[in-house]
Design an enzyme around this catalytic site. Structure first.
Site, short mmCIF file in Angstrom:
data_model
loop_
_atom_site.label_atom_id
_atom_site.label_comp_id
_atom_site.label_asym_id
_atom_site.label_seq_id
_atom_site.Cartn_x
_atom_site.Cartn_y
_atom_site.Cartn_z
CB ALA A 17 -0.94 -0.01 1.21
CB SER A 41 9.55 -0.13 11.03
OG SER A 41 10.06 -1.11 11.89
CB VAL A 49 0.53 -12.69 2.06
CG1 VAL A 49 1.17 -13.93 2.61
CG2 VAL A 49 -0.12 -11.86 3.14
CB ALA A 52 -3.68 -13.55 -6.51
CE LYS A 80 -6.55 -14.18 -10.07
NZ LYS A 80 -6.78 -13.45 -8.82
N PRO A 98 -13.76 -16.63 -14.39
CG PRO A 98 -14.79 -16.66 -16.49
CD PRO A 98 -15.04 -16.96 -15.04
CB THR A 346 -10.76 -7.63 -3.55
OG1 THR A 346 -10.93 -8.38 -2.35
CG2 THR A 346 -11.66 -8.20 -4.61
C1 LIG Z 1 -3.39 -14.07 4.25
C2 LIG Z 1 -3.44 -12.90 3.32
C3 LIG Z 1 -3.45 -13.13 1.95
C4 LIG Z 1 -3.55 -12.06 1.06
N1 LIG Z 1 -3.62 -12.28 -0.28
C5 LIG Z 1 -3.85 -11.26 -1.12
C6 LIG Z 1 -3.97 -11.45 -2.51
O1 LIG Z 1 -3.82 -12.55 -3.03
N2 LIG Z 1 -4.23 -10.36 -3.28
C7 LIG Z 1 -4.39 -9.13 -2.76
O2 LIG Z 1 -4.70 -8.18 -3.50
N3 LIG Z 1 -4.20 -8.90 -1.45
C8 LIG Z 1 -3.95 -9.93 -0.63
N4 LIG Z 1 -3.77 -9.69 0.71
C9 LIG Z 1 -3.73 -8.33 1.19
C10 LIG Z 1 -2.38 -7.70 0.87
O3 LIG Z 1 -1.36 -8.47 1.44
C11 LIG Z 1 -2.34 -6.28 1.40
O4 LIG Z 1 -3.45 -5.57 0.96
C12 LIG Z 1 -1.12 -5.57 0.90
O5 LIG Z 1 0.03 -6.32 1.14
C13 LIG Z 1 -0.99 -4.23 1.54
O6 LIG Z 1 -0.54 -4.33 2.86
P1 LIG Z 1 -0.16 -3.00 3.60
O7 LIG Z 1 0.88 -2.31 2.80
O8 LIG Z 1 -1.40 -2.28 3.91
O9 LIG Z 1 0.43 -3.51 5.00
P2 LIG Z 1 1.84 -4.16 5.40
O10 LIG Z 1 2.41 -4.99 4.32
O11 LIG Z 1 1.63 -4.78 6.73
O12 LIG Z 1 2.81 -2.91 5.56
C14 LIG Z 1 2.79 -2.09 6.72
C15 LIG Z 1 3.98 -1.16 6.69
O13 LIG Z 1 3.88 -0.27 7.79
C16 LIG Z 1 5.12 -0.22 8.47
N5 LIG Z 1 4.89 0.11 9.87
C17 LIG Z 1 3.95 -0.38 10.71
N6 LIG Z 1 4.09 0.15 11.93
C18 LIG Z 1 5.13 1.02 11.87
C19 LIG Z 1 5.78 1.86 12.80
N7 LIG Z 1 5.41 1.91 14.08
N8 LIG Z 1 6.82 2.60 12.37
C20 LIG Z 1 7.25 2.56 11.08
N9 LIG Z 1 6.67 1.77 10.16
C21 LIG Z 1 5.63 1.01 10.55
C22 LIG Z 1 5.70 -1.62 8.27
O14 LIG Z 1 7.09 -1.64 8.49
C23 LIG Z 1 5.32 -1.87 6.82
O15 LIG Z 1 6.27 -1.25 5.99
C24 LIG Z 1 -3.62 -10.74 1.58
C25 LIG Z 1 -3.55 -10.53 2.96
C26 LIG Z 1 -3.48 -11.60 3.82
C27 LIG Z 1 -3.42 -11.34 5.31
#
Ligand SMILES: Cc1cc2nc3c(=O)[nH]c(=O)nc-3n(C[C@H](O)[C@H](O)[C@H](O)COP(=O)(O)OP(=O)(O)OC[C@H]3O[C@@H](n4cnc5c(N)ncnc54)[C@H](O)[C@@H]3O)c2cc1C
Length: 504
Positions: A17, A41, A49, A52, A80, A98, A346
């Protein structure tokens, strides 16, 4: 530039994100007039993860001006064409959801009505045979339609599988090249303006302070700013989406990568299988109320097609959404906004959709509440629409082999989904409501795939002579198969266009 223009954006988090937001904003915001800082961090890391995706990601790539082959090579990605669902309607059944449409509408009447009429009169293949993407997927083939492709190739719609860590690295290179400043460190304190409650700055463990005007919270499930600081609140959807745990593990590829994701229903959840160029991503999503962690791990490992390449990682989550995605001067994106479990891949799309909405409603330093409210309304709509489509997969089952499936089959469902099901059950009618992400073709795939068949035909089919419709359907069917048979194997296409270039 107006006197009130935002001059400093701080992105908290460097997962998918955070780096998607950094890439999009660095490409979009007028250069030099705005600084963008991203803080991540290493100690906390990312969720790791999320491999897809769904087709709108192509538009995100286009917006960034990313070359698709370079992106896939860097992220060791594959193509895909949809998702194969195994054992969802009942054990022993399988179907394909699909990307793209089934067939083509006739006289403005949706294709599936004619398919259903034919099916009531003669033996017909599965509806997936009328999807260009599904037919190619079934044969393990792929071709890129490209601009100006003609029917039926233009009906082949695709997305990607990729390595989440490599994708974030790819976006990081892109964003840093456009001026985004990255800071590594753990945020331990957040300062707020006393009157407005707006976030002013964040302080890292080593004492550095980073101030900003607009904060984008991409800190993952915890929601460091949107929840820990602003106490926004979370709407819990566990009653409709009872899975709240996952275990993920990679294994070696058993053969050439398939151009589709597979989701296999298990006794207390489901297992994903995501083929990349260099490995297979696997994971079990399950309900902790119905399965112990140790049993989940054993089940996952027992169902791998090859030796695991690392120990399983365990994750916890609560399906739902933040009550406000945008609160004060904090816009949350990614897991900090909410999570609807990964069944239809999604989440990354919801990040993209949040970024696009933020760009359309980008604030200035006065933070007009009307812009914020509109953003929150739109995000709520898109989350609820996706939720209903995912809930459908659990509700529309005949499985009665476990407490988990008995719960899902008999649970109450959101009102909008109940009305949609009612319309379908009576005459097979489906409508795309507003900006809904999943259109009628997706609903048809899941409903028919899970054995939910309308009681009567839509009278609109009578506007087309049955013999003409039957001939049209047969021609379509043949044209999809003939074209798919001419396409290269998916692995050959990758080897030619986008073989992996990076390490890791
Ligand atoms: C089991 C599972 C399967 C998934 N499969 C899919 C899929 O197939 N397709 C799909 O579209 N999505 C999937 N997702 C969702 C997808 O993984 C997330 O939407 C995507 O990775 C975005 O994550 P994020 O960046 O929001 O959070 P994260 O990857 O958790 O990143 C959080 C960031 O914040 C930082 N951070 C947190 N706290 C602090 C702090 N105190 N100080 C400094 N930095 C901090 C961390 O270091 C990290 O850089 C899945 C999720 C799960 C749980």
């Amino acid at each position: 530039m107006s006197d009130y223009a935002i001059r400093k954006v701080v992105i908290v988090g460097g997962g998918t994100a955070g780096w998607m937001a950094a890439a999009a904003l660095s490409n979009w915001l007028p250069k030099r007039s705005m600084e963008i800082d991203l803080i991540e961090s290493d100690e906390i890391g990312t969720v790791g993860v999320g491999e897809a995706t769904i087709p709108p990601l192509l538009q995100f790539n286009d917006m960034l001006g990313v070359n698709e082959d370079e992106f896939l090579a860097a992220a060791k990605g594959t193509f895909k064409l949809g998702i194969e669902f195994v054992d969802w309607g009942a054990i022993g059944e399988r179907y394909f959801h699909p990307f793209g449409s089934h067939g083509a509408d006739i006289n403005s009447v949706l294709f599936h009505h004619f398919y259903l009429r034919e099916r009531s009169q003669r033996s017909m293949p599965d509806i997936r045979e009328w999807s260009m993407s599904a037919v190619a997927a079934g044969l393990g083939r792929f071709a890129r339609p490209g601009a100006g492709a003609r029917l039926p190739l233009s009906q082949l719609v695709y997305a990607f599988h990729f390595d989440a860590g490599l994708y974030a690295r790819f976006l990081r290179r892109y964003a840093e090249a456009r001026g985004v400043r990255r800071t590594e460190g753990k945020i331990v304190h957040v300062a707020q303006e006393s009157e407005s409650g707006h976030v002013q700055s964040v302080t890292l463990a080593d004492g550095r302070t980073i101030a900003g005007e607009l904060f984008i919270d991409c800190s993952g499930f915890r929601g460091l700013l949107i929840e820990d600081t602003l106490g926004t609140g979370y709407e819990d959807w566990t009653r409709w989406l009872p899975c709240d745990r996952a275990a993920a593990v990679p294994c070696a590829l058993p053969g050439p990568p398939d151009p589709f994701t597979r989701s296999t229903a298990r006794a207390a959840g489901w297992q994903w299988r995501i083929p990349l160029q260099h490995r297979m991503g696997n994971g079990l999503v399950y309900s902790s109320a119905h399965q112990e962690r140790e049993d989940a791990e054993t089940l996952l490992l027992a169902n791998l097609e090859n030796e695991p390449l690392a120990p399983p990682r365990h994750l916890s989550f609560t399906a739902g959404r933040r009550k406000l995605a945008w609160n004060a001067n904090v816009v949350s994106l990614g897991l900090s906004t909410g999570f609807i479990e990964p069944l239809e891949s999604t989440s990354i799309h919801l990040v993209q959709s949040g970024i696009m909405k933020l760009m359309a409603l980008f604030p200035d330093r006065r933070f007009n509440p009307a812009e914020r409210d509109e953003y929150n309304r739109q995000v709520q709509d898109v989350f609820e629409d996706v939720r209903d489509f995912i809930v459908l997969h659990y509700k529309a089952t005949r499985r009665d082999d476990s407490d988990f499936w008995n719960y899902c089959r008999t649970m109450d469902i959101p009102d909008k989904l109940a009305s949609k099901l009612e319309l379908w059950r009576s005459k097979g009618r489906l409508f795309r409501d507003g900006q809904e992400l999943f259109g009628p073709a997706s609903w048809v795939a899941v409903l028919l795939g899970q054995g939910v068949v309308p009681e009567e035909q839509d009278p609109m089919v009578a506007t087309v002579d049955p013999a003409t419709a039957a001939e049209t359907l047969d021609k379509m069917h043949l044209s999809y198969r003939r074209l798919a048979e001419q396409m290269p194997a998916h692995s050959e296409f990758i080897a030619r266009a986008c073989p992996a270039t990076s390490g890791g």
